[in-house]
Design a protein around this motif. Structure first.
Motif, PDB file in Angstrom:
ATOM      1  N   PRO A 240     -10.347   5.752   1.928  1.00  0.00           N
ATOM      2  CA  PRO A 240     -10.561   4.481   1.215  1.00  0.00           C
ATOM      3  C   PRO A 240      -9.379   4.092   0.321  1.00  0.00           C
ATOM      4  N   MET A 241      -8.745   5.070  -0.317  1.00  0.00           N
ATOM      5  CA  MET A 241      -7.594   4.789  -1.162  1.00  0.00           C
ATOM      6  C   MET A 241      -6.416   4.312  -0.313  1.00  0.00           C
TER       7      MET A 241
ATOM      8  N   ARG B   8      -6.588   2.857   2.621  1.00  0.00           N
ATOM      9  CA  ARG B   8      -6.924   1.505   3.098  1.00  0.00           C
ATOM     10  C   ARG B   8      -6.711   0.452   1.998  1.00  0.00           C
ATOM     11  N   GLN B   9      -7.047   0.811   0.776  1.00  0.00           N
ATOM     12  CA  GLN B   9      -6.852  -0.112  -0.338  1.00  0.00           C
ATOM     13  C   GLN B   9      -5.362  -0.403  -0.528  1.00  0.00           C
ATOM     14  N   GLN B  10      -4.548   0.624  -0.443  1.00  0.00           N
ATOM     15  CA  GLN B  10      -3.103   0.428  -0.571  1.00  0.00           C
ATOM     16  C   GLN B  10      -2.573  -0.457   0.549  1.00  0.00           C
TER      17      GLN B  10
ATOM     18  N   GLN C  70      -3.334  -4.071  -0.064  1.00  0.00           N
ATOM     19  CA  GLN C  70      -2.534  -4.664  -1.139  1.00  0.00           C
ATOM     20  C   GLN C  70      -1.074  -4.856  -0.750  1.00  0.00           C
TER      21      GLN C  70
END
Length: 90
Positions: free
Chosen positions: A50-51, A53-55, A58
């Motif tokens: 999840p981290m 994917r978040q990066q 962004q």
């Protein structure tokens, strides 16, 4: 899903364990991966995906699609896991 496998396995063996105790830290997972336990990297990836994917979401990079960036992020995770040293970081 894999994190619950640890709890299930422990309970099947008759070990009284809480979910928090059964879920290894990221550092423990990296150490187990470095010792040859491939499943530890799978669990680490599941936890950190999840981290990553978040990066990716962004990041605005011309000429690269999100899947390419996701693959690069996962490769970076693999390199960091291989290079990690508890006394000095990654």
């Amino acid at each position: 899903m894999l994190r619950y496998l640890y709890v299930y396995t422990a309970l099947r063996r008759g070990v009284n364990v809480s979910i928090k105790q059964a879920i290894p830290s990221e550092e423990q997972l990296v150490e187990r991966f470095q010792n040859g336990e491939e499943q530890a990297f799978s669990l680490l990836t599941e936890r950190l995906l999840p981290m990553v994917r978040q990066q990716v979401a962004q990041t605005q990079c011309t000429g690269a699609d999100n899947e390419d960036l996701l693959q690069e992020g996962l490769l970076a995770l693999l390199r960091a896991a291989r290079a990690f040293r508890p006394d000095g970081g990654a």
